[in-house]
Design a protein around this motif. Structure first.
Motif, PDB file in Angstrom:
ATOM      1  N   ALA A 190     -22.750  40.309  22.399  1.00  0.00           N
ATOM      2  CA  ALA A 190     -23.253  38.948  22.235  1.00  0.00           C
ATOM      3  C   ALA A 190     -22.938  38.105  23.464  1.00  0.00           C
ATOM      4  N   ALA A 191     -23.935  37.381  23.943  1.00  0.00           N
ATOM      5  CA  ALA A 191     -23.725  36.483  25.081  1.00  0.00           C
ATOM      6  C   ALA A 191     -23.089  35.172  24.641  1.00  0.00           C
ATOM      7  N   TRP A 192     -23.415  34.747  23.416  1.00  0.00           N
ATOM      8  CA  TRP A 192     -22.862  33.514  22.864  1.00  0.00           C
ATOM      9  C   TRP A 192     -22.418  33.752  21.426  1.00  0.00           C
ATOM     10  N   PHE A 193     -21.448  32.987  20.999  1.00  0.00           N
ATOM     11  CA  PHE A 193     -20.964  33.055  19.621  1.00  0.00           C
ATOM     12  C   PHE A 193     -21.164  31.697  18.961  1.00  0.00           C
ATOM     13  N   VAL A 194     -21.734  31.701  17.755  1.00  0.00           N
ATOM     14  CA  VAL A 194     -21.969  30.478  16.999  1.00  0.00           C
ATOM     15  C   VAL A 194     -21.290  30.625  15.645  1.00  0.00           C
ATOM     16  N   PRO A 195     -20.220  29.870  15.360  1.00  0.00           N
ATOM     17  CA  PRO A 195     -19.539  30.012  14.067  1.00  0.00           C
ATOM     18  C   PRO A 195     -20.461  29.630  12.913  1.00  0.00           C
ATOM     19  N   ARG A 196     -20.284  30.319  11.794  1.00  0.00           N
ATOM     20  CA  ARG A 196     -21.008  29.933  10.591  1.00  0.00           C
ATOM     21  C   ARG A 196     -20.701  28.485  10.248  1.00  0.00           C
ATOM     22  N   GLY A 197     -21.683  27.793   9.644  1.00  0.00           N
ATOM     23  CA  GLY A 197     -21.441  26.423   9.244  1.00  0.00           C
ATOM     24  C   GLY A 197     -22.716  25.616   9.184  1.00  0.00           C
ATOM     25  N   PRO A 198     -22.602  24.335   8.838  1.00  0.00           N
ATOM     26  CA  PRO A 198     -23.780  23.480   8.712  1.00  0.00           C
ATOM     27  C   PRO A 198     -24.413  23.182  10.073  1.00  0.00           C
TER      28      PRO A 198
END
Length: 309
Positions: A190-198
């Motif tokens: 993965a190049a970027w990580f986006v945490p779960r959430g609204p």
């Protein structure tokens, strides 16, 4: 032979003695070395195939989709396989009395691929269903090197494979997962990580202005993930029943995985080369299948539960 089944109206799996099958034309009989317990098995146990009119009502359903093992009988008209061959494969029919969670399974030869020497069949059994789902989803999206892809559920079995396979194609991947899984998803490409959430779409668009080219929605986020796609982009719903509407000219593809022995063999070869990460959460004896399903229902697994006869 022993096989794991679900009975209509019962929430508990059973291990029963059931008649063995002979391979028909174009089929192989395989001695199971390992077979994986997947969330789709829990859906069968819950009656989803009948409820969603995928099959007609019946008393008994066989469980288990993907398998690794050894060919013990070759049906008429089958070439390219011999007794003793190590193989892996996918059972993609729903209406069967015995699935891959069994001591033996009969599969169409084109659903079966060669297992590379040295690849542990316990780990290899995690490949066919989830690996093919990821690969076929990426094929539907039709991305090129440099394109951007959002993968939801990126730390799960399908999502993890999708991140790794997409990155190998030169696709730039934004991975959505829990905070504790950031190291894993970055390690598989993965190049970027986006945490779960609204407000997922807003956070994705801060990274990729205008939205990503495509989404592979393994976590079934539906509209929340669709809003992260640019107009005219593409979206694959891993759960075909959870496909969102095709807004803003986005091509929405409900994904129904299909068996593909040649592609399963390719995935296994990648794993043998160290280019595909296989994860086994726990190995459980076939006789103790009920415990495996209880553990599956508890959630939080990283990797698959694998049953061995």
């Amino acid at each position: 032979m022993r096989a794991v089944i679900a009975r209509a109206g019962s929430p508990v799996v059973e291990v029963v003695d059931t008649p063995d099958r002979e391979p028909g034309p174009g089929q192989l009989r395989i001695r199971v070395a390992a077979a994986t317990v997947n969330p789709v098995d829990a859906m069968v146990l819950d009656g989803a195939p009948v409820r969603f009119a995928l099959v007609s009502a019946r008393e008994v359903f066989g469980l288990g989709w993907d398998v690794a093992g050894e060919v013990v009988e070759v049906g008429p008209g089958v070439g390219g396989f011999a007794v003793g061959d190590a193989v892996l494969g996918l059972r993609d029919r729903l209406d069967v009395r015995a699935g891959a969670l069994a001591e033996f399974v009969v599969l169409d030869a084109d659903a079966v691929g060669a297992l590379p020497a040295g690849l542990d069949p316990t780990a290899a059994a995690t490949i066919p269903l989830n690996g093919l789902t990821a690969w076929q989803g990426l094929d539907l999206l039709g991305l090129s090197a440099g394109d951007t892809l959002l993968v939801t559920g990126a730390a799960g079995a399908v999502g993890g494979f999708a991140v790794e396979l997409a990155a190998a194609r030169g696709v730039r991947v934004l991975a959505v997962a829990g905070a504790a899984d950031e190291d894993f998803v970055r390690a598989v490409g993965a190049a970027w990580f986006v945490p779960r959430g609204p407000e997922l779409a807003d956070r994705v668009r801060e990274i990729v202005p205008g939205g990503v080219d495509a989404v592979l929605d393994a976590a079934m986020l539906g509209p929340d993930a669709l809003d992260a796609v640019r107009g005219g982009g593409a979206f694959v719903a891993v759960n075909a029943g959870a496909a969102p509407p095709a807004l803003r000219g986005i091509r929405v593809h409900p994904l129904w995985v299909r068996a593909d022995g040649a592609r399963s063999a390719e995935l296994a070869a990648l794993a043998a080369e160290g280019a595909l990460t296989l994860r086994v959460a726990e190995v459980v004896a076939l006789a103790d299948a009920a415990r495996a399903f209880t553990r599956l229902a508890q959630g939080g697994l990283r990797g698959r539960l694998v049953l061995v006869p």
